[in-house]
Design a protein around this motif. Structure first.
Motif, PDB file in Angstrom:
ATOM      1  N   PHE A   1       0.819  -1.216   0.000  1.00 13.95           N
ATOM      2  CA  PHE A   1       0.000   0.000   0.000  1.00 13.95           C
ATOM      3  C   PHE A   1       0.854   1.268   0.000  1.00 13.95           C
ATOM      4  N   VAL A   2       2.125   1.126  -0.334  1.00  8.71           N
ATOM      5  CA  VAL A   2       3.037   2.266  -0.301  1.00  8.71           C
ATOM      6  C   VAL A   2       2.607   3.382  -1.254  1.00  8.71           C
ATOM      7  N   ALA A   3       1.793   3.087  -2.245  1.00  5.82           N
ATOM      8  CA  ALA A   3       1.351   4.106  -3.201  1.00  5.82           C
ATOM      9  C   ALA A   3       0.354   5.090  -2.604  1.00  5.82           C
ATOM     10  N   GLU A   4      -0.311   4.713  -1.516  1.00  4.51           N
ATOM     11  CA  GLU A   4      -1.397   5.545  -0.985  1.00  4.51           C
ATOM     12  C   GLU A   4      -0.958   6.966  -0.640  1.00  4.51           C
ATOM     13  N   GLU A   5       0.078   7.096   0.145  1.00  2.00           N
ATOM     14  CA  GLU A   5       0.491   8.441   0.571  1.00  2.00           C
ATOM     15  C   GLU A   5       0.960   9.314  -0.602  1.00  2.00           C
ATOM     16  N   PRO A   6       1.771   8.786  -1.536  1.00  5.93           N
ATOM     17  CA  PRO A   6       2.126   9.615  -2.691  1.00  5.93           C
ATOM     18  C   PRO A   6       0.911  10.048  -3.532  1.00  5.93           C
ATOM     19  N   ILE A   7      -0.094   9.190  -3.637  1.00  4.77           N
ATOM     20  CA  ILE A   7      -1.305   9.568  -4.385  1.00  4.77           C
ATOM     21  C   ILE A   7      -2.009  10.720  -3.668  1.00  4.77           C
ATOM     22  N   LEU A   8      -2.185  10.591  -2.359  1.00  9.38           N
ATOM     23  CA  LEU A   8      -2.834  11.663  -1.600  1.00  9.38           C
ATOM     24  C   LEU A   8      -2.062  12.973  -1.727  1.00  9.38           C
ATOM     25  N   GLU A   9      -0.732  12.895  -1.631  1.00  6.51           N
ATOM     26  CA  GLU A   9       0.085  14.111  -1.748  1.00  6.51           C
ATOM     27  C   GLU A   9      -0.055  14.733  -3.135  1.00  6.51           C
ATOM     28  N   ARG A  10      -0.069  13.910  -4.158  1.00  4.40           N
ATOM     29  CA  ARG A  10      -0.222  14.405  -5.525  1.00  4.40           C
ATOM     30  C   ARG A  10      -1.561  15.125  -5.685  1.00  4.40           C
ATOM     31  N   LEU A  11      -2.623  14.536  -5.149  1.00  8.83           N
ATOM     32  CA  LEU A  11      -3.944  15.156  -5.239  1.00  8.83           C
ATOM     33  C   LEU A  11      -3.987  16.473  -4.467  1.00  8.83           C
TER      34      LEU A  11
ATOM     35  N   ARG B   1     -10.986  19.001   1.083  1.00  9.16           N
ATOM     36  CA  ARG B   1     -10.552  17.850   1.870  1.00  9.16           C
ATOM     37  C   ARG B   1      -9.997  16.815   0.908  1.00  9.16           C
ATOM     38  N   VAL B   2      -8.865  16.221   1.268  1.00  6.91           N
ATOM     39  CA  VAL B   2      -8.278  15.102   0.524  1.00  6.91           C
ATOM     40  C   VAL B   2      -7.865  14.084   1.571  1.00  6.91           C
ATOM     41  N   SER B   3      -8.511  12.922   1.556  1.00  8.45           N
ATOM     42  CA  SER B   3      -8.196  11.921   2.569  1.00  8.45           C
ATOM     43  C   SER B   3      -8.534  10.530   2.063  1.00  8.45           C
ATOM     44  N   GLY B   4      -8.104   9.552   2.802  1.00  5.70           N
ATOM     45  CA  GLY B   4      -8.440   8.175   2.492  1.00  5.70           C
ATOM     46  C   GLY B   4      -9.803   7.821   3.068  1.00  5.70           C
ATOM     47  N   ALA B   5     -10.375   6.763   2.539  1.00  4.48           N
ATOM     48  CA  ALA B   5     -11.626   6.215   3.058  1.00  4.48           C
ATOM     49  C   ALA B   5     -11.562   4.701   2.897  1.00  4.48           C
ATOM     50  N   ARG B   6     -12.247   3.998   3.764  1.00  6.39           N
ATOM     51  CA  ARG B   6     -12.251   2.533   3.673  1.00  6.39           C
ATOM     52  C   ARG B   6     -13.158   2.040   2.562  1.00  6.39           C
ATOM     53  N   ASP B   7     -14.259   2.755   2.350  1.00  7.08           N
ATOM     54  CA  ASP B   7     -15.278   2.293   1.417  1.00  7.08           C
ATOM     55  C   ASP B   7     -16.113   3.492   0.994  1.00  7.08           C
ATOM     56  N   ILE B   8     -16.680   3.438  -0.186  1.00 10.06           N
ATOM     57  CA  ILE B   8     -17.494   4.556  -0.666  1.00 10.06           C
ATOM     58  C   ILE B   8     -18.692   4.795   0.245  1.00 10.06           C
TER      59      ILE B   8
ATOM     60  N   VAL C   1      -8.600  15.805 -11.523  1.00  6.84           N
ATOM     61  CA  VAL C   1      -8.101  14.539 -10.986  1.00  6.84           C
ATOM     62  C   VAL C   1      -7.449  13.721 -12.098  1.00  6.84           C
ATOM     63  N   SER C   2      -8.124  13.632 -13.241  1.00  7.36           N
ATOM     64  CA  SER C   2      -7.547  12.846 -14.343  1.00  7.36           C
ATOM     65  C   SER C   2      -6.231  13.454 -14.812  1.00  7.36           C
ATOM     66  N   ARG C   3      -6.160  14.770 -14.884  1.00  6.04           N
ATOM     67  CA  ARG C   3      -4.920  15.426 -15.299  1.00  6.04           C
ATOM     68  C   ARG C   3      -3.800  15.209 -14.287  1.00  6.04           C
ATOM     69  N   ALA C   4      -4.156  15.113 -13.006  1.00  5.70           N
ATOM     70  CA  ALA C   4      -3.150  14.916 -11.959  1.00  5.70           C
ATOM     71  C   ALA C   4      -2.589  13.500 -11.963  1.00  5.70           C
ATOM     72  N   LEU C   5      -3.409  12.504 -12.302  1.00  4.07           N
ATOM     73  CA  LEU C   5      -2.972  11.125 -12.133  1.00  4.07           C
ATOM     74  C   LEU C   5      -2.638  10.378 -13.414  1.00  4.07           C
ATOM     75  N   LEU C   6      -3.283  10.688 -14.518  1.00  5.11           N
ATOM     76  CA  LEU C   6      -3.022   9.942 -15.754  1.00  5.11           C
ATOM     77  C   LEU C   6      -1.563  10.100 -16.185  1.00  5.11           C
ATOM     78  N   GLY C   7      -0.886   8.971 -16.379  1.00  2.35           N
ATOM     79  CA  GLY C   7       0.507   8.998 -16.817  1.00  2.35           C
ATOM     80  C   GLY C   7       1.511   9.223 -15.708  1.00  2.35           C
ATOM     81  N   TRP C   8       1.039   9.450 -14.495  1.00  2.00           N
ATOM     82  CA  TRP C   8       1.914   9.681 -13.340  1.00  2.00           C
ATOM     83  C   TRP C   8       2.096   8.373 -12.583  1.00  2.00           C
ATOM     84  N   SER C   9       3.278   8.130 -12.073  1.00  2.00           N
ATOM     85  CA  SER C   9       3.561   6.922 -11.307  1.00  2.00           C
ATOM     86  C   SER C   9       3.700   7.277  -9.832  1.00  2.00           C
TER      87      SER C   9
END
Length: 142
Positions: free
Chosen positions: A5-15, A24-31, A96-104
């Motif tokens: 799950f190491v990707a979680e924090e970098p994704i949140l930071e990117r967003l 607000r930008v945070s994790g959630a367990r379920d929709i 969101v799509s512009r922030a994440l598409l093509g980003w690792s």
């Protein structure tokens, strides 16, 4: 890789970095656990959405990992038809799509691509619009 799950924090930071308009930008367990009426919008929630095994060779296993980014908005104008909510969510979804598409999200991960996502979900006064992203990685046994 020690943490799948190491990707979680970098994704949140990117967003957070790329979408300063999000209140607000945070994790959630379920929709289903995203707040129904409280909280400022627009908000972004990141949810781990499973993984699928791909090719393997010896002790190495490739797999695809899925992440949902859920955009939460509240717009009571034309709530019956939903146009107000879509107008509110549209620019955020695009950002969101512009922030994440093509980003690792880090070493060992392939760049994100968009994949099928569940449809919109409505809870109380909040409309939830999920986007689903996939990345691939490889892990190995001992």
């Amino acid at each position: 890789m020690d943490d799948l799950f190491v990707a979680e924090e970098p994704i949140l930071e990117r967003l957070r970095l790329r979408l300063p308009l999000a209140r607000r930008v945070s994790g959630a367990r379920d929709i289903k656990e995203i707040p129904a009426g409280s909280g400022a919008t627009p908000a972004l929630y990141l949810i781990f959405d499973g993984h699928a095994p791909l090719a393997h060779a010896g002790s190495e296993q490739a797999f695809e990992q899925f992440w949902l980014v859920v955009v939460a908005v509240r717009n009571v104008r034309d709530a019956q038809g939903g146009a107000g909510e879509r107008r509110e969510a549209g620019p955020v979804l695009n950002a969101v799509s512009r922030a994440l598409l093509g980003w690792s999200p880090g070493e060992g991960f392939t760049p994100f691509r968009m994949v099928n996502a569940p449809g919109a979900h409505f809870t109380g006064e909040v409309a939830l619009f999920p986007m689903r992203f996939a990345t691939r990685l490889v892990t190995a046994g001992e």
